[in-house]
Scaffold this motif. Structure first.
Motif, PDB file in Angstrom:
ATOM      1  N   PHE A  81       0.795  -1.096   0.149  1.00  0.00           N
ATOM      2  CA  PHE A  81       0.018  -0.004   0.066  1.00  0.00           C
ATOM      3  C   PHE A  81       0.762   1.435   0.028  1.00  0.00           C
ATOM      4  CE2 PHE A  81      -2.297   3.384   2.036  1.00  0.00           C
ATOM      5  CZ  PHE A  81      -3.465   3.369   1.540  1.00  0.00           C
ATOM      6  N   GLY A  82       1.805   1.289   0.730  1.00  0.00           N
ATOM      7  CA  GLY A  82       2.677   2.442   1.082  1.00  0.00           C
ATOM      8  C   GLY A  82       3.490   2.675  -0.464  1.00  0.00           C
ATOM      9  N   GLY A  89       1.553   9.001  -5.926  1.00  0.00           N
ATOM     10  CA  GLY A  89       1.948  10.473  -5.672  1.00  0.00           C
ATOM     11  C   GLY A  89       2.835  11.065  -6.552  1.00  0.00           C
ATOM     12  N   GLN A  90       4.045  10.511  -6.505  1.00  0.00           N
ATOM     13  CA  GLN A  90       5.192  11.231  -7.225  1.00  0.00           C
ATOM     14  C   GLN A  90       4.853  11.332  -8.622  1.00  0.00           C
ATOM     15  OE1 GLN A  90       7.466  13.025  -6.225  1.00  0.00           O
ATOM     16  NE2 GLN A  90       9.304  12.136  -6.011  1.00  0.00           N
ATOM     17  N   THR A  91       4.290  10.273  -9.073  1.00  0.00           N
ATOM     18  CA  THR A  91       3.935  10.340 -10.660  1.00  0.00           C
ATOM     19  C   THR A  91       2.841  11.384 -10.874  1.00  0.00           C
ATOM     20  OG1 THR A  91       4.189   7.950 -10.870  1.00  0.00           O
ATOM     21  CG2 THR A  91       2.873   8.878 -12.449  1.00  0.00           C
ATOM     22  N   LEU A 117      -5.249   5.435  -4.687  1.00  0.00           N
ATOM     23  CA  LEU A 117      -6.059   4.829  -3.683  1.00  0.00           C
ATOM     24  C   LEU A 117      -6.674   3.691  -3.961  1.00  0.00           C
ATOM     25  CD1 LEU A 117      -7.634   7.773  -1.595  1.00  0.00           C
ATOM     26  CD2 LEU A 117      -5.921   6.387  -1.017  1.00  0.00           C
ATOM     27  N   VAL A 118      -7.190   3.288  -5.185  1.00  0.00           N
ATOM     28  CA  VAL A 118      -7.602   2.213  -5.639  1.00  0.00           C
ATOM     29  C   VAL A 118      -6.668   0.966  -5.817  1.00  0.00           C
ATOM     30  CG1 VAL A 118      -9.102   1.071  -7.065  1.00  0.00           C
ATOM     31  CG2 VAL A 118      -9.843   3.115  -6.570  1.00  0.00           C
ATOM     32  N   VAL A 119      -5.778   1.442  -6.528  1.00  0.00           N
ATOM     33  CA  VAL A 119      -4.703   0.458  -6.975  1.00  0.00           C
ATOM     34  C   VAL A 119      -3.826   0.059  -5.721  1.00  0.00           C
ATOM     35  CG1 VAL A 119      -2.691   0.119  -8.098  1.00  0.00           C
ATOM     36  CG2 VAL A 119      -4.663   1.138  -9.289  1.00  0.00           C
ATOM     37  N   ALA A 120      -3.385   1.014  -4.550  1.00  0.00           N
ATOM     38  CA  ALA A 120      -2.838   0.737  -3.634  1.00  0.00           C
ATOM     39  C   ALA A 120      -3.532  -0.203  -2.556  1.00  0.00           C
ATOM     40  CB  ALA A 120      -2.551   2.249  -2.798  1.00  0.00           C
TER      41      ALA A 120
END
Length: 312
Positions: A81-82, A89-91, A117-120
């Motif tokens: 997740f992290g 976020g960086q992308t 968020l969904v992918v994580a």
């Protein structure tokens, strides 16, 4: 290490198309950027967060003393997740600032944040399930029995378990997986005009195929022989006792079977992960299937004894 490098390298890789300061925070109501960082800080801050997260997980694992070597579900879920959240976020930040002269003109990131968020969450859940599945199938240590055949009392339930992995194949899978992630992140950030799927698919496919052939698990029970592949114990093959004519051990090398991994030939199939002792069964169809696992002698003896019991 791969995630750390990607987080730190992405903004410098696009520096020629980025402003001196990057928008790094957006107002939740208006969706406009309201905070910024220098390019070097935007590169190092998420990398530092990832380094701290991995260090905390490693310390927790050390204190927990996971003696079996299996990584617990919470650790894989947290790291999955992290890692995805930080990379996403960086992308998003790089893509929003791309080709803008001033950080105030950066584009919105709401849809990217939701997608991340969904992918994580999905990756974290898959990591947890994979760890739980691996823990449930970790073989318990039992004293080996002697002899080429085993005397099995009627009604007694027996099981034999073994696991073999090839660290070189696992390393190749990790490298190709990181390349797939790097290419996908670059495409999502807008650094290339190629579609993400087209650019990352070859590396992702190589990663999955090599990972599936890098480890094998074998199990002998009253149902017969089950052989599964990869960290998820999937896919797998099953032979019932009536489908096995005989079982034996052979000392085989990669050169004899045609290389590493899942090898096919006119004589049968061999799963070769390390040279040496292999469990080999002769099927009712006259084909051989071999797998390189430790303690193959006891597996062959148990299969022969179970087959004899089943015939009687």
């Amino acid at each position: 290490m791969g995630v750390l490098v990607l987080l730190a390298a992405l903004p410098p890789a696009a520096s020629s198309r980025l402003p001196e300061r990057l928008a790094t925070h957006w107002n939740a109501g208006s969706g406009r950027p309201d905070g910024s960082m220098p390019l070097w800080a935007a590169a190092l801050f998420p990398a530092l967060v990832w380094a701290v997260l991995t260090a905390v997980v490693a310390l927790a694992l050390r204190r927990a003393g996971t003696g079996s070597g299996a990584i617990p579900g919470w650790a894989l879920a947290g790291l999955g997740f992290g890692g995805v959240m930080l990379l996403g976020g960086q992308t998003s930040i790089v893509r929003a600032n791309l080709d803008h002269a001033d950080w105030h003109d950066a584009g919105p990131v709401t849809s990217w944040v939701v997608g991340t968020l969904v992918v994580a969450a999905t990756v974290g859940a898959l990591g947890f399930l994979a760890a739980q599945r691996a823990l449930a199938q970790t073989p318990a240590q039992a004293p080996p029995q002697d002899g080429p055949a085993l005397d099995l009392p009627a009604g007694q339930r027996v099981v034999w378990l073994a696991h073999t992995s090839n660290p070189w194949l696992q390393a190749i899978s990790a490298v190709t997986g990181l390349l797939a992630i790097a290419v996908a992140v670059g495409a999502l950030a807008g650094l290339t005009d190629s579609p993400v799927a087209l650019a990352a698919t070859p590396f992702a496919l190589a990663c999955v195929l090599v990972l599936g052939c890098s480890s094998v698990q074998a199990r002998v029970t009253e149902r017969g022989l089950d052989v599964t592949f990869g960290p998820l114990r999937w896919p797998g093959r099953h032979w019932a006792l009536e489908d096995i004519e005989s079982a034996r051990t052979e000392n085989l090398t990669p050169a004899q079977v045609g290389g590493w991994g899942y090898r096919l030939s006119g004589l049968g199939t061999t799963v070769m992960l390390r040279g040496g002792e292999c469990l080999v069964i002769r099927t009712a169809r006259g084909k051989d299937f071999g797998v390189s696992v430790d303690d193959a002698e006891h597996a062959a003896a148990l299969l022969n004894s179970l087959s004899a019991q089943h015939t009687r």
